[in-house]
Write a protein that holds these residues in place. Structure first.
Motif, PDB file in Angstrom:
ATOM      1  N   GLU A 100       0.588  -1.505  -6.096  1.00 23.64           N
ATOM      2  CA  GLU A 100       1.613  -1.739  -6.109  1.00 23.64           C
ATOM      3  C   GLU A 100       1.980  -0.898  -4.714  1.00 23.64           C
ATOM      4  N   ASP A 101       0.862  -0.635  -4.476  1.00 25.78           N
ATOM      5  CA  ASP A 101       1.489   0.325  -2.826  1.00 25.78           C
ATOM      6  C   ASP A 101       0.185  -0.327  -2.468  1.00 25.78           C
ATOM      7  N   ALA A 102       0.131  -1.658  -1.823  1.00 23.08           N
ATOM      8  CA  ALA A 102      -1.140  -1.853  -0.871  1.00 23.08           C
ATOM      9  C   ALA A 102      -1.671  -1.717   0.188  1.00 23.08           C
ATOM     10  N   TYR A 103      -2.838  -1.477   0.077  1.00 22.56           N
ATOM     11  CA  TYR A 103      -3.444  -0.658   1.929  1.00 22.56           C
ATOM     12  C   TYR A 103      -4.931  -1.848   1.972  1.00 22.56           C
ATOM     13  N   ALA A 104      -4.785  -2.138   3.206  1.00 22.18           N
ATOM     14  CA  ALA A 104      -6.131  -2.676   3.370  1.00 22.18           C
ATOM     15  C   ALA A 104      -7.321  -1.343   3.338  1.00 22.18           C
ATOM     16  N   GLU A 105      -8.756  -1.570   3.119  1.00 29.42           N
ATOM     17  CA  GLU A 105      -9.763  -0.807   2.427  1.00 29.42           C
ATOM     18  C   GLU A 105     -10.283  -0.143   4.100  1.00 29.42           C
ATOM     19  N   HIS A 106      -9.973  -0.938   4.881  1.00 27.42           N
ATOM     20  CA  HIS A 106     -10.782  -0.587   6.577  1.00 27.42           C
ATOM     21  C   HIS A 106      -9.701   0.171   6.613  1.00 27.42           C
ATOM     22  N   ASP A 107      -8.188   0.417   6.361  1.00 23.60           N
ATOM     23  CA  ASP A 107      -6.587   1.293   6.742  1.00 23.60           C
ATOM     24  C   ASP A 107      -6.784   2.136   6.162  1.00 23.60           C
ATOM     25  N   ILE A 108      -7.569   2.962   5.607  1.00 19.12           N
ATOM     26  CA  ILE A 108      -7.644   4.127   4.348  1.00 19.12           C
ATOM     27  C   ILE A 108      -6.864   4.949   4.795  1.00 19.12           C
ATOM     28  N   ILE A 109      -7.356   5.199   6.073  1.00 17.13           N
ATOM     29  CA  ILE A 109      -7.051   6.611   7.035  1.00 17.13           C
ATOM     30  C   ILE A 109      -5.616   6.715   7.380  1.00 17.13           C
ATOM     31  N   PRO A 110      -4.877   5.093   8.168  1.00 17.40           N
ATOM     32  CA  PRO A 110      -4.115   5.602   8.620  1.00 17.40           C
ATOM     33  C   PRO A 110      -2.645   5.259   7.376  1.00 17.40           C
ATOM     34  N   PHE A 111      -3.081   4.644   5.827  1.00 17.41           N
ATOM     35  CA  PHE A 111      -2.252   4.499   5.307  1.00 17.41           C
ATOM     36  C   PHE A 111      -2.043   6.097   4.694  1.00 17.41           C
ATOM     37  N   LEU A 112      -3.018   6.958   4.084  1.00 20.26           N
ATOM     38  CA  LEU A 112      -2.484   8.113   3.789  1.00 20.26           C
ATOM     39  C   LEU A 112      -1.958   9.536   4.822  1.00 20.26           C
ATOM     40  N   VAL A 113      -2.684   8.769   6.192  1.00 19.75           N
ATOM     41  CA  VAL A 113      -1.414   9.130   7.242  1.00 19.75           C
ATOM     42  C   VAL A 113      -0.536   9.167   7.532  1.00 19.75           C
ATOM     43  N   GLU A 114       0.216   8.063   7.340  1.00 21.40           N
ATOM     44  CA  GLU A 114       1.724   7.219   7.714  1.00 21.40           C
ATOM     45  C   GLU A 114       2.153   7.100   6.172  1.00 21.40           C
ATOM     46  N   ASN A 115       1.571   7.327   4.879  1.00 24.24           N
ATOM     47  CA  ASN A 115       2.498   7.513   3.796  1.00 24.24           C
ATOM     48  C   ASN A 115       2.412   8.264   3.098  1.00 24.24           C
ATOM     49  N   VAL A 116       1.195   8.812   2.594  1.00 22.94           N
ATOM     50  CA  VAL A 116       0.772   9.931   1.801  1.00 22.94           C
ATOM     51  C   VAL A 116       1.331  11.755   2.066  1.00 22.94           C
ATOM     52  N   ALA A 117       0.805  11.792   3.797  1.00 25.05           N
ATOM     53  CA  ALA A 117       1.307  12.762   4.367  1.00 25.05           C
ATOM     54  C   ALA A 117       2.439  13.245   4.851  1.00 25.05           C
ATOM     55  N   VAL A 118       3.620  12.127   4.660  1.00 29.16           N
ATOM     56  CA  VAL A 118       4.420  11.839   4.718  1.00 29.16           C
ATOM     57  C   VAL A 118       5.083  12.063   3.741  1.00 29.16           C
ATOM     58  N   GLN A 119       5.440  11.901   2.830  1.00 28.55           N
ATOM     59  CA  GLN A 119       5.908  11.687   1.289  1.00 28.55           C
ATOM     60  C   GLN A 119       5.636  13.483   0.731  1.00 28.55           C
ATOM     61  N   TYR A 120       4.401  13.782   0.853  1.00 29.75           N
ATOM     62  CA  TYR A 120       3.783  14.896   0.518  1.00 29.75           C
ATOM     63  C   TYR A 120       3.103  16.129   1.582  1.00 29.75           C
ATOM     64  N   PRO A 121       4.342  16.362   2.010  1.00 32.37           N
ATOM     65  CA  PRO A 121       3.102  17.262   3.372  1.00 32.37           C
ATOM     66  C   PRO A 121       3.089  18.590   3.434  1.00 32.37           C
ATOM     67  N   GLU A 122       3.196  18.985   1.766  1.00 34.37           N
ATOM     68  CA  GLU A 122       2.474  20.064   1.558  1.00 34.37           C
ATOM     69  C   GLU A 122       0.193  19.946   0.819  1.00 34.37           C
ATOM     70  N   ALA A 123       0.543  18.492   0.481  1.00 29.60           N
ATOM     71  CA  ALA A 123      -0.483  18.302  -0.029  1.00 29.60           C
ATOM     72  C   ALA A 123      -1.845  18.903   0.699  1.00 29.60           C
ATOM     73  N   ILE A 124      -2.945  18.690   0.088  1.00 31.99           N
ATOM     74  CA  ILE A 124      -4.196  19.280   0.269  1.00 31.99           C
ATOM     75  C   ILE A 124      -5.131  18.500   0.514  1.00 31.99           C
TER      76      ILE A 124
END
Length: 118
Positions: free
Chosen positions: A72-96
């Protein structure tokens, strides 16, 4: 962020994955019993170094990472780090981020390993 061996020789970088490197969201892998619903396993394989990095993201809601796994939230396999930084880290800044393991092919880092010997 670089992965270094043998006195600081960089063998992989999390800052920029090459087109030959890729990563994926594994979810709650059964081989990691310490994962719970709000912890997700991520694997990145660095090529041609044959290095595999496994880490957990704790605090990323299960419904969200499952949506990523189901496409549902697609990402290119070679773009996993930008996906995590731009999406997960922004939405969940308290994530570890918890680094669990790193595996090397000794053949690919032989020179760096020799530097560790007395």
């Amino acid at each position: 962020c670089h992965i270094c061996v043998g006195g600081g020789i960089a063998i992989a970088s999390l800052d920029e994955l090459s087109n030959e490197s890729y990563g994926w969201v594994n979810g709650d892998e059964t081989d990691h019993p310490d994962l719970d619903g709000d912890a997700c396993s991520i694997k990145i394989e660095f090529c041609p170094q044959s290095t595999i990095l496994t880490f957990f993201i704790r605090g990323w809601p299960e419904a969200e990472w499952k949506a990523v796994m189901e496409g549902e939230d697609a990402y290119a396999e070679h773009d996993i780090i930008p996906f995590l930084v731009e999406n997960v880290a922004v939405q969940y800044p308290e994530a570890i981020v918890e680094f669990k393991s790193i595996k090397f092919s000794a053949k690919k880092i032989h020179g760096a390993l020799k530097r560790l010997l007395p």
